[in-house]
Design an enzyme around this catalytic site. Structure first.
Site, PDB file in Angstrom:
ATOM      1  N   TRP A 160     104.859  45.927  73.911  1.00 42.09           N
ATOM      2  CA  TRP A 160     105.399  44.758  73.205  1.00 42.09           C
ATOM      3  C   TRP A 160     106.360  45.232  72.119  1.00 42.09           C
ATOM      4  O   TRP A 160     105.933  45.659  71.043  1.00 42.09           O
ATOM      5  CB  TRP A 160     104.248  43.953  72.579  1.00 42.09           C
ATOM      6  CG  TRP A 160     103.364  43.347  73.623  1.00 42.09           C
ATOM      7  CD1 TRP A 160     103.611  42.203  74.318  1.00 42.09           C
ATOM      8  CD2 TRP A 160     102.121  43.868  74.109  1.00 42.09           C
ATOM      9  NE1 TRP A 160     102.587  41.995  75.221  1.00 42.09           N
ATOM     10  CE2 TRP A 160     101.659  42.982  75.113  1.00 42.09           C
ATOM     11  CE3 TRP A 160     101.355  44.993  73.813  1.00 42.09           C
ATOM     12  CZ2 TRP A 160     100.471  43.177  75.815  1.00 42.09           C
ATOM     13  CZ3 TRP A 160     100.169  45.191  74.499  1.00 42.09           C
ATOM     14  CH2 TRP A 160      99.739  44.288  75.491  1.00 42.09           C
ATOM     15  N   HIS A 181     102.955  37.902  71.468  1.00 45.35           N
ATOM     16  CA  HIS A 181     102.276  37.126  72.509  1.00 45.35           C
ATOM     17  C   HIS A 181     101.336  36.133  71.818  1.00 45.35           C
ATOM     18  O   HIS A 181     101.180  36.180  70.592  1.00 45.35           O
ATOM     19  CB  HIS A 181     101.510  38.030  73.494  1.00 45.35           C
ATOM     20  CG  HIS A 181     100.642  39.082  72.852  1.00 45.35           C
ATOM     21  ND1 HIS A 181      99.855  39.948  73.570  1.00 45.35           N
ATOM     22  CD2 HIS A 181     100.408  39.412  71.552  1.00 45.35           C
ATOM     23  CE1 HIS A 181      99.206  40.752  72.751  1.00 45.35           C
ATOM     24  NE2 HIS A 181      99.523  40.442  71.532  1.00 45.35           N
ATOM     25  N   ARG A 207     110.130  38.965  70.946  1.00 48.23           N
ATOM     26  CA  ARG A 207     110.115  40.399  71.270  1.00 48.23           C
ATOM     27  C   ARG A 207     111.482  41.003  71.007  1.00 48.23           C
ATOM     28  O   ARG A 207     112.504  40.353  71.250  1.00 48.23           O
ATOM     29  CB  ARG A 207     109.713  40.613  72.726  1.00 48.23           C
ATOM     30  CG  ARG A 207     108.256  40.266  72.942  1.00 48.23           C
ATOM     31  CD  ARG A 207     107.737  40.678  74.288  1.00 48.23           C
ATOM     32  NE  ARG A 207     106.449  40.030  74.510  1.00 48.23           N
ATOM     33  CZ  ARG A 207     105.745  40.108  75.611  1.00 48.23           C
ATOM     34  NH1 ARG A 207     106.173  40.843  76.614  1.00 48.23           N
ATOM     35  NH2 ARG A 207     104.592  39.479  75.717  1.00 48.23           N
ATOM     36  N   GLN A 221     104.568  31.139  75.434  1.00 49.82           N
ATOM     37  CA  GLN A 221     103.441  31.531  76.282  1.00 49.82           C
ATOM     38  C   GLN A 221     102.370  30.459  76.165  1.00 49.82           C
ATOM     39  O   GLN A 221     102.336  29.699  75.189  1.00 49.82           O
ATOM     40  CB  GLN A 221     102.834  32.864  75.832  1.00 49.82           C
ATOM     41  CG  GLN A 221     103.654  34.075  76.255  1.00 49.82           C
ATOM     42  CD  GLN A 221     102.927  35.389  76.033  1.00 49.82           C
ATOM     43  OE1 GLN A 221     101.925  35.455  75.320  1.00 49.82           O
ATOM     44  NE2 GLN A 221     103.448  36.450  76.638  1.00 49.82           N
ATOM     45  N   VAL A 264      91.650  43.405  77.930  1.00 52.04           N
ATOM     46  CA  VAL A 264      90.826  42.889  79.032  1.00 52.04           C
ATOM     47  C   VAL A 264      90.377  44.046  79.921  1.00 52.04           C
ATOM     48  O   VAL A 264      91.048  45.072  80.019  1.00 52.04           O
ATOM     49  CB  VAL A 264      91.603  41.851  79.893  1.00 52.04           C
ATOM     50  CG1 VAL A 264      91.731  40.526  79.176  1.00 52.04           C
ATOM     51  CG2 VAL A 264      92.942  42.380  80.336  1.00 52.04           C
ATOM     52  N   ALA A 321      90.354  35.752  79.858  1.00 54.76           N
ATOM     53  CA  ALA A 321      91.548  35.320  79.118  1.00 54.76           C
ATOM     54  C   ALA A 321      92.756  35.456  80.039  1.00 54.76           C
ATOM     55  O   ALA A 321      92.732  36.236  80.996  1.00 54.76           O
ATOM     56  CB  ALA A 321      91.736  36.187  77.877  1.00 54.76           C
TER      57      ALA A 321
HETATM   58  C1  FA5 Z   1     101.053  39.417  77.616  1.00 55.30           C
HETATM   59  O1  FA5 Z   1     101.831  39.048  76.722  1.00 55.30           O
HETATM   60  C2  FA5 Z   1      99.575  39.291  77.490  1.00 55.30           C
HETATM   61  N1  FA5 Z   1      99.251  38.860  76.160  1.00 55.30           N
HETATM   62  C3  FA5 Z   1      99.054  38.310  78.550  1.00 55.30           C
HETATM   63  C4  FA5 Z   1      97.558  38.358  78.706  1.00 55.30           C
HETATM   64  C5  FA5 Z   1      96.803  37.426  78.009  1.00 55.30           C
HETATM   65  C6  FA5 Z   1      96.946  39.293  79.518  1.00 55.30           C
HETATM   66  C7  FA5 Z   1      95.408  37.463  78.126  1.00 55.30           C
HETATM   67  C8  FA5 Z   1      95.575  39.314  79.656  1.00 55.30           C
HETATM   68  C9  FA5 Z   1      94.816  38.397  78.975  1.00 55.30           C
HETATM   69  P1  FA5 Z   1     102.969  39.947  79.261  1.00 55.30           P
HETATM   70  O2  FA5 Z   1     103.797  40.787  78.364  1.00 55.30           O
HETATM   71  O3  FA5 Z   1     102.961  40.343  80.701  1.00 55.30           O
HETATM   72  O4  FA5 Z   1     101.479  39.816  78.778  1.00 55.30           O
HETATM   73  O5  FA5 Z   1     103.500  38.456  79.155  1.00 55.30           O
HETATM   74  C10 FA5 Z   1     102.820  37.385  79.782  1.00 55.30           C
HETATM   75  C11 FA5 Z   1     103.836  36.396  80.371  1.00 55.30           C
HETATM   76  O6  FA5 Z   1     104.779  36.025  79.361  1.00 55.30           O
HETATM   77  C12 FA5 Z   1     104.674  37.000  81.486  1.00 55.30           C
HETATM   78  O7  FA5 Z   1     104.013  36.885  82.735  1.00 55.30           O
HETATM   79  C13 FA5 Z   1     105.919  36.172  81.426  1.00 55.30           C
HETATM   80  O8  FA5 Z   1     105.713  34.958  82.121  1.00 55.30           O
HETATM   81  C14 FA5 Z   1     106.045  35.856  79.948  1.00 55.30           C
HETATM   82  N2  FA5 Z   1     106.993  36.774  79.301  1.00 55.30           N
HETATM   83  C15 FA5 Z   1     106.773  38.025  78.874  1.00 55.30           C
HETATM   84  N3  FA5 Z   1     107.895  38.559  78.347  1.00 55.30           N
HETATM   85  C16 FA5 Z   1     108.850  37.617  78.424  1.00 55.30           C
HETATM   86  C17 FA5 Z   1     110.245  37.547  78.032  1.00 55.30           C
HETATM   87  N4  FA5 Z   1     110.852  38.552  77.424  1.00 55.30           N
HETATM   88  N5  FA5 Z   1     110.915  36.410  78.289  1.00 55.30           N
HETATM   89  C18 FA5 Z   1     110.280  35.372  78.887  1.00 55.30           C
HETATM   90  N6  FA5 Z   1     108.991  35.358  79.276  1.00 55.30           N
HETATM   91  C19 FA5 Z   1     108.287  36.474  79.047  1.00 55.30           C
END
Ligand code: FA5
Length: 353
Positions: A160, A181, A207, A221, A264, A321
């Site tokens: 992140w 997130h 981010r 999110q 997780v 989660a």
């Molecule tokens: C997370 O942010 C974790 N907090 C998710 C999680 C929650 C995992 C609870 C387990 C348990 P990740 O970086 O993959 O994970 O982001 C989750 C979702 O946010 C992605 O699948 C995507 O749909 C969205 N996302 C992530 N980065 C971006 C971005 N830069 N722009 C738009 N959508 C994004």
């Protein structure tokens, strides 16, 4: 009574009425009133001069003067209402409405596509018993990372890219950031409540990333968290399967694959079969890039260290989660091929939804 006084009162009345007939607005009327009837006006001056006359003459001249005054006042009132009426007629003419003209079309506002999708997502989960909570976008390192089993220096922090806030505490640390997130709300909700917990958290994240067709530096999110006695991975799969069915339709298939998130264990990502090529992965499918599957979220069973960190009994409680991106879901639902369109405020794009 001397002839000269009668004459000057009559001349004055004659002149005054002639001038009054020439007055066409309230300002001129006022000047006229001051000139003739005011304390230093012409009629008042004549009446003041009567004091030199003997009693009989004074009485007769006074009566004539008062009659002239009343007459001038009556003419003034009449002229005032005439002028007012002319003004009213004029403004009625100018402001005349043609009630037969067709009305101008109203430009209706609408909900932003992200808001529409967030509402669809949240209502799918509230129908399954989850309640909605919201949390701060400016967050502490403690909630965004540490309580999620990502201590200082942990390599997973690189997952992140963080926008840090320029704030320093007394120990010289910079612990404030824009949340990367919605997962910090897992820790905040559990810290404040005893199990059972069943919440979803829609909200904005940031981010420090270069943008491209599927990445924005600020996006939304929706986090989900359920903790209770006896929650298993089957509950996670069942809940998310039901969510996908509600949002994308009965016929959608769902796939879980192993993935890594420090908070997780086990961690997974969830995909749905591509509705553009019906999961065939046909060559040239723009949506799934020929894989037949579209990833929509990260998920997993809440890590025991996270549960212990908020004081939950890890022998008794388990939970799952998940975190998903509404813009990505909107892109899939509506065939939008660039995430940057969402926040560039181009009405040609926004009016399509
Ligand atoms: C997370 O942010 C974790 N907090 C998710 C999680 C929650 C995992 C609870 C387990 C348990 P990740 O970086 O993959 O994970 O982001 C989750 C979702 O946010 C992605 O699948 C995507 O749909 C969205 N996302 C992530 N980065 C971006 C971005 N830069 N722009 C738009 N959508 C994004």
């Amino acid at each position: 009574m001397p002839e000269s006084i009668t004459q000057s009162i009559e001349t004055l009345v004659h002149n005054a009425l002639a001038e009054l007939g020439e007055a066409h607005d309230s300002q001129t009327l006022d000047q006229w009133r001051v000139a003739y009837l005011g304390r230093r006006g012409r009629l008042t001056t004549i009446l003041r001069g009567l004091s030199q006359l003997d009693l009989e003459e004074r009485r007769a001249a006074g009566a004539l003067g008062n009659k002239a005054k009343r007459s001038l006042e009556e003419h003034l009132d009449r002229r005032e209402s005439e002028i007012r009426q002319v003004q009213l007629d004029r403004s009625a003419e100018l402001d005349r409405l043609d009630v037969t003209l067709p009305g101008r079309p109203l430009s209706m506002g609408r909900l932003h596509p992200t808001t529409q999708v967030i509402r669809e997502i949240t209502s799918a989960f509230t129908a399954m018993g989850f309640s909605i909570v919201e949390g701060p976008e400016v967050e502490w390192d403690k909630y965004n990372f540490e309580m999620l089993n990502i201590p200082q220096g942990h390599p997973a922090r690189d997952m992140w890219n963080t926008v840090w806030v320029d704030y320093q505490n007394e120990s010289g640390e910079r612990p404030m950031l824009l949340r990367t997130h919605t997962s910090p709300m897992q820790a905040r909700v559990m810290e404040a409540t005893k199990p059972p917990v069943r919440v979803i958290v829609p909200g904005k994240c940031y981010r420090y990333e270069a943008t491209d067709a599927t990445h924005e530096w600020h996006f939304y999110q929706v986090e989900g968290l359920a903790v209770d006695e006896g929650i298993t991975f089957a509950d996670l799969k069942g809940t998310l399967y039901e969510f996908a069915r509600r949002l994308f339709g009965e016929e959608r298939r769902v796939r879980f694959r192993c993935d890594y998130f420090p908070f997780v264990e086990p961690g997974v990502d969830m995909s749905i079969d591509c509705f553009a090529c019906d999961g065939e992965g046909t060559s040239g499918c723009r949506i799934c890039r020929d894989s037949g599957w579209i990833e929509i979220m990260g998920a997993g069973m809440v890590h025991p260290r996270v549960l212990a960190g908020v004081g939950y009994d890890t022998e008794k409680y388990t939970g799952f989660a998940f975190g998903l991106g509404p813009e990505r879901i909107a892109m899939l639902k509506y065939g939008i091929d660039d995430i940057r369109l969402f926040y560039s405020n181009d009405l040609r794009f926004l009016r399509q939804f």
